[in-house]
Design a protein around this motif. Structure first.
Motif, mmCIF file in Angstrom:
data_model
loop_
_atom_site.group_PDB
_atom_site.id
_atom_site.type_symbol
_atom_site.label_atom_id
_atom_site.label_comp_id
_atom_site.label_asym_id
_atom_site.label_seq_id
_atom_site.Cartn_x
_atom_site.Cartn_y
_atom_site.Cartn_z
ATOM 1 N N ILE A 228 0.863 -1.180 0.000
ATOM 2 C CA ILE A 228 0.000 0.000 0.000
ATOM 3 C C ILE A 228 0.901 1.232 0.000
ATOM 4 N N ILE A 229 0.647 2.151 -0.934
ATOM 5 C CA ILE A 229 1.394 3.401 -0.992
ATOM 6 C C ILE A 229 0.430 4.536 -0.673
ATOM 7 N N TYR A 230 0.686 5.244 0.420
ATOM 8 C CA TYR A 230 -0.195 6.334 0.834
ATOM 9 C C TYR A 230 0.306 7.679 0.327
ATOM 10 N N VAL A 231 -0.608 8.439 -0.265
ATOM 11 C CA VAL A 231 -0.310 9.790 -0.743
ATOM 12 C C VAL A 231 -1.340 10.744 -0.147
ATOM 13 N N SER A 232 -1.073 12.052 -0.288
ATOM 14 C CA SER A 232 -1.888 13.044 0.409
ATOM 15 C C SER A 232 -3.081 13.545 -0.388
ATOM 16 N N SER A 233 -3.119 13.277 -1.699
ATOM 17 C CA SER A 233 -4.194 13.852 -2.513
ATOM 18 C C SER A 233 -4.639 12.886 -3.603
ATOM 19 N N LYS A 234 -5.850 13.108 -4.088
ATOM 20 C CA LYS A 234 -6.382 12.285 -5.171
ATOM 21 C C LYS A 234 -5.577 12.494 -6.455
ATOM 22 N N LYS A 235 -5.167 13.746 -6.692
ATOM 23 C CA LYS A 235 -4.385 14.046 -7.885
ATOM 24 C C LYS A 235 -3.083 13.258 -7.893
ATOM 25 N N LYS A 236 -2.378 13.264 -6.766
ATOM 26 C CA LYS A 236 -1.110 12.535 -6.672
ATOM 27 C C LYS A 236 -1.351 11.035 -6.768
ATOM 28 N N CYS A 237 -2.471 10.589 -6.283
ATOM 29 C CA CYS A 237 -2.841 9.174 -6.370
ATOM 30 C C CYS A 237 -2.819 8.711 -7.825
ATOM 31 N N HIS A 238 -3.449 9.482 -8.692
ATOM 32 C CA HIS A 238 -3.509 9.134 -10.112
ATOM 33 C C HIS A 238 -2.129 9.274 -10.775
ATOM 34 N N GLU A 239 -1.420 10.352 -10.455
ATOM 35 C CA GLU A 239 -0.105 10.579 -11.070
ATOM 36 C C GLU A 239 0.859 9.449 -10.737
ATOM 37 N N LEU A 240 0.919 9.076 -9.479
ATOM 38 C CA LEU A 240 1.877 8.055 -9.051
ATOM 39 C C LEU A 240 1.485 6.676 -9.579
ATOM 40 N N ALA A 241 0.196 6.385 -9.559
ATOM 41 C CA ALA A 241 -0.259 5.097 -10.093
ATOM 42 C C ALA A 241 0.079 4.975 -11.570
ATOM 43 N N ASP A 242 -0.025 6.085 -12.301
ATOM 44 C CA ASP A 242 0.304 6.070 -13.729
ATOM 45 C C ASP A 242 1.786 5.783 -13.951
ATOM 46 N N ILE A 243 2.633 6.371 -13.126
ATOM 47 C CA ILE A 243 4.079 6.134 -13.220
ATOM 48 C C ILE A 243 4.398 4.660 -12.961
ATOM 49 N N ILE A 244 3.763 4.098 -11.922
ATOM 50 C CA ILE A 244 4.010 2.696 -11.559
ATOM 51 C C ILE A 244 3.496 1.760 -12.649
ATOM 52 N N TYR A 245 2.315 2.084 -13.198
ATOM 53 C CA TYR A 245 1.729 1.271 -14.260
ATOM 54 C C TYR A 245 2.631 1.251 -15.490
ATOM 55 N N LYS A 246 3.175 2.415 -15.841
ATOM 56 C CA LYS A 246 4.070 2.501 -16.996
ATOM 57 C C LYS A 246 5.356 1.714 -16.764
ATOM 58 N N GLU A 247 5.686 1.519 -15.492
ATOM 59 C CA GLU A 247 6.869 0.719 -15.164
ATOM 60 C C GLU A 247 6.587 -0.776 -15.328
#
Length: 457
Positions: A228-247
């Motif tokens: 589980i990766i916790y972030v502070s905002s919904k926007k960052k949630c999508h941005e970080l998930a996209d980076i991980i998915y592309k990996e």
């Protein structure tokens, strides 16, 4: 007798730490406040007494996902008389449940839902033996400025004045105990287990930039196991998930703006290990019954030790070695500072309301709720005390970032607990290593026409 009943209803030979004492206190007729570590099986503490006595139970819970998960778990264990009723259900679904509400032994709802008079009228005729306040720390953390319906719980506990109140949580300070007793108008028999989870290792990392932090994260999730990766905002949630998915890693997203079906689907996929990595706001995890989370990463730290220990405690519920990683850049301090000072209701709002200024509808409604319990001056004192407490918690977490002291001991001191763990403790104690549990890349990278040509020639 208790052990035979435990075997009869749950199939277990022994209780987990704190369960037997809590159950016995309930059966002895006390209002009970029990502080048990995350993953200690708090639900059993009210379910077993209900089975033994045959009493009906009202469970007041903070999150729809938490209610639904607990009902699903109970049904998987053969319990047919459990139901969750909440705002995510259709009008027809709610109507059908209300028609047969008195037939259920276990009824889950939120404080906002039951407080509405057109809903509460359906509960009034039910003879509840127990009222359960699940995740009871929410009464203190949210009850005065964020979700004031929690501050009005006494309207429920006083109406069902013959019902025993059972408050359950994993983290609680002395102030929170005082708040809960004041809000519920009950005096509790308190049972407290130690909060320390010895199988969770603590690591903290400071970075010079966001890019450096992201690079570390992408490298770490290669071998972090279910995470589980916790972030502070919904926007960052999508941005970080996209980076991980592309990996190349299947990744779930979870935050408060997802609809009911989306949240349920992601939660189920994670529990079943169809996806190994979740990027989430603090909305995810409370009560989620996944035993094998190996890593909890805080991309952004929360604003209090209570929230941090709660979220970290979602790792390693099976008792196996697990880890908590917190990542930090100087920019994150701005985020932390903003969150620490982001109050649903503050003194300025109260003063403006008192002077007759028009505030937004939500704030106005919440202030009116609180004024049902407290006169203006007393409410101002309450709000100020809450803000002071939250600011103190924020400074405690700020110190965690730069601390050279044992991280486990530092966190436990906030709850007046002393620990001395000599092995697999934290990075400052120099006796931990990062886990090596490979996550398989399952996302196939699309190859462009130009890349194909390059590969050929």
């Amino acid at each position: 007798m208790l052990h035979s009943k435990l075997k009869q209803y749950f199939g277990y030979e022994t209780f987990r730490n704190g369960q037997e004492e809590t159950v016995q206190n309930i059966l002895d007729g006390h209002d009970v406040l029990s502080i048990l570590s995350t993953g200690a099986g708090k639900s059993l503490c009210y379910q077993l007494p209900a089975y033994i006595t045959g009493g009906r139970v009202l469970i007041i819970s903070p999150l729809i996902s938490l209610m639904d998960d607990q009902v699903v778990q109970m049904k998987l264990n053969g319990e047919k008389n459990a139901v969750a009723i909440h705002s995510a259900l259709s009008i027809d679904e709610k109507r059908d449940i209300f028609k047969s509400l008195s037939q259920y032994q276990f009824i889950f709802c939120s404080p906002e839902f039951i407080y509405e008079e057109h809903n509460f009228k359906h509960f009034k005729s039910i003879d509840f033996k127990y009222i359960v306040l699940d995740e009871a720390h929410c009464l203190s953390e949210w009850g005065f400025d964020f979700r004031p319906h929690y501050a009005l719980i006494s309207k429920v506990t006083q109406y069902f004045n013959h019902a025993q109140v059972i408050a359950l949580t994993a983290t609680l300070t002395d102030k929170m105990v005082e708040d809960i007793q004041e809000i519920t108008k009950r005096t509790f028999k308190i049972h407290k287990e130690g909060l320390n989870r010895s199988n969770i290792m603590y690591h903290h990392f400071n970075f010079e930039s966001e890019e450096e932090k992201d690079k570390f994260l992408l490298n770490e999730i290669k071998e972090s196991g279910p995470t589980i990766i916790y972030v502070s905002s919904k926007k960052k949630c999508h941005e970080l998930a996209d980076i991980i998915y592309k990996e190349g890693y299947l990744t779930g997203i979870y935050h408060g703006d997802l609809d009911y079906q989306e949240r349920t689907t992601v939660q189920t996929q994670f529990i079943n290990n169809d996806i190994k990595i979740i990027v989430a706001t603090s909305a995810f995890g409370m009560g989620i019954n996944k035993q094998d989370v190996r890593t909890v990463i805080h991309y952004h730290l929360p604003t209090s030790p209570s929230k941090y220990v709660q979220e970290v405690g979602r790792a390693g519920r099976d008792g196996e070695p697990s880890q908590a990683l917190s990542l930090f850049t100087s920019r994150d301090l701005l985020i932390l500072n903003h969150l620490a000072h982001d109050h649903g209701i503050d003194l300025d709002m109260l003063n403006l309301y008192e002077q007759g200024y028009q505030l937004n509808e939500e704030v106005t409604t919440n202030i009116k709720f609180l004024l049902e319990l407290y006169p203006f001056e007393q409410l101002k004192d309450k709000i100020q005390a809450e803000q002071d407490q939250k600011l103190a918690a924020f400074h405690y977490m700020k110190n965690y970032i730069q601390s050279n002291y044992c991280r486990r001991s530092y966190l436990m001191q906030y709850f007046n607990e002393s620990v001395n763990q000599k092995d697999k403790c934290c990075d400052n104690c120099n006796n931990v290593k990062l886990l090596k549990l490979p996550n398989i890349k399952e996302v196939k990278r699309r190859i462009s026409y130009q890349n194909r040509l390059n590969a050929i020639f």
